[in-house]
Scaffold this motif. Structure first.
Motif, PDB file in Angstrom:
ATOM      1  N   HIS A   1       0.830  -1.205   0.000  1.00  0.00           N
ATOM      2  CA  HIS A   1       0.000   0.000   0.000  1.00  0.00           C
ATOM      3  C   HIS A   1       0.868   1.260   0.000  1.00  0.00           C
ATOM      4  O   HIS A   1       0.629   2.192  -0.773  1.00  0.00           O
ATOM      5  N   PHE A   2       1.847   1.301   0.888  1.00  0.00           N
ATOM      6  CA  PHE A   2       2.752   2.453   0.947  1.00  0.00           C
ATOM      7  C   PHE A   2       3.512   2.616  -0.369  1.00  0.00           C
ATOM      8  O   PHE A   2       3.679   3.732  -0.865  1.00  0.00           O
ATOM      9  N   SER A   3       3.956   1.521  -0.935  1.00  0.00           N
ATOM     10  CA  SER A   3       4.713   1.578  -2.192  1.00  0.00           C
ATOM     11  C   SER A   3       3.863   2.116  -3.338  1.00  0.00           C
ATOM     12  O   SER A   3       4.326   2.951  -4.128  1.00  0.00           O
ATOM     13  N   ILE A   4       2.622   1.669  -3.417  1.00  0.00           N
ATOM     14  CA  ILE A   4       1.738   2.152  -4.475  1.00  0.00           C
ATOM     15  C   ILE A   4       1.435   3.624  -4.275  1.00  0.00           C
ATOM     16  O   ILE A   4       1.492   4.419  -5.234  1.00  0.00           O
ATOM     17  N   ALA A   5       1.111   4.026  -3.050  1.00  0.00           N
ATOM     18  CA  ALA A   5       0.811   5.435  -2.774  1.00  0.00           C
ATOM     19  C   ALA A   5       2.010   6.316  -3.123  1.00  0.00           C
ATOM     20  O   ALA A   5       1.863   7.372  -3.760  1.00  0.00           O
TER      21      ALA A   5
ATOM     22  N   GLY B   1       5.821  12.481  -2.657  1.00  0.00           N
ATOM     23  CA  GLY B   1       5.570  11.042  -2.717  1.00  0.00           C
ATOM     24  C   GLY B   1       5.624  10.406  -1.342  1.00  0.00           C
ATOM     25  O   GLY B   1       4.770   9.604  -0.982  1.00  0.00           O
ATOM     26  N   GLY B   2       6.632  10.779  -0.563  1.00  0.00           N
ATOM     27  CA  GLY B   2       6.776  10.237   0.791  1.00  0.00           C
ATOM     28  C   GLY B   2       5.654  10.673   1.710  1.00  0.00           C
ATOM     29  O   GLY B   2       5.119   9.877   2.486  1.00  0.00           O
ATOM     30  N   LEU B   3       5.278  11.943   1.615  1.00  0.00           N
ATOM     31  CA  LEU B   3       4.185  12.436   2.461  1.00  0.00           C
ATOM     32  C   LEU B   3       2.860  11.764   2.121  1.00  0.00           C
ATOM     33  O   LEU B   3       2.111  11.363   3.012  1.00  0.00           O
ATOM     34  N   VAL B   4       2.580  11.639   0.844  1.00  0.00           N
ATOM     35  CA  VAL B   4       1.342  10.973   0.432  1.00  0.00           C
ATOM     36  C   VAL B   4       1.352   9.518   0.894  1.00  0.00           C
ATOM     37  O   VAL B   4       0.337   9.005   1.383  1.00  0.00           O
ATOM     38  N   ALA B   5       2.481   8.858   0.772  1.00  0.00           N
ATOM     39  CA  ALA B   5       2.582   7.456   1.182  1.00  0.00           C
ATOM     40  C   ALA B   5       2.337   7.289   2.676  1.00  0.00           C
ATOM     41  O   ALA B   5       1.853   6.251   3.116  1.00  0.00           O
ATOM     42  N   MET B   6       2.625   8.308   3.471  1.00  0.00           N
ATOM     43  CA  MET B   6       2.398   8.228   4.912  1.00  0.00           C
ATOM     44  C   MET B   6       0.992   8.688   5.297  1.00  0.00           C
ATOM     45  O   MET B   6       0.354   8.095   6.162  1.00  0.00           O
TER      46      MET B   6
END
Length: 65
Positions: A11-15, A29-34
């Motif tokens: 999930h984190f990787s896709i986000a 990208g990192g913020l969205v993934a979190m």
């Protein structure tokens, strides 16, 4: 537990990948993934509570019929 960790990683990787491809920015990208999984979790909890209330109402109306 391993399946949960695997799904969370996916999930984190896709986000991250989607946000990075859309913006070209590693920080975004990192913020969205979190943030996205956390917001999605809250949305899921709200959805489940609403769904349970609807089911209880439906069951109650069937008992009265």
């Amino acid at each position: 537990m391993l399946k949960t960790l695997s799904f969370t990683t996916m999930h984190f990787s896709i986000a991250f990948t989607v946000a990075y491809l859309l913006t070209g920015d590693l920080l975004v990208g990192g913020l969205v993934a979190m943030v996205e999984p956390a917001v999605n979790t809250v949305g899921y909890i709200i959805h489940e509570k609403v769904w349970q209330r609807l089911q209880h109402r439906q069951q109650a109306s069937q008992l009265l019929a």
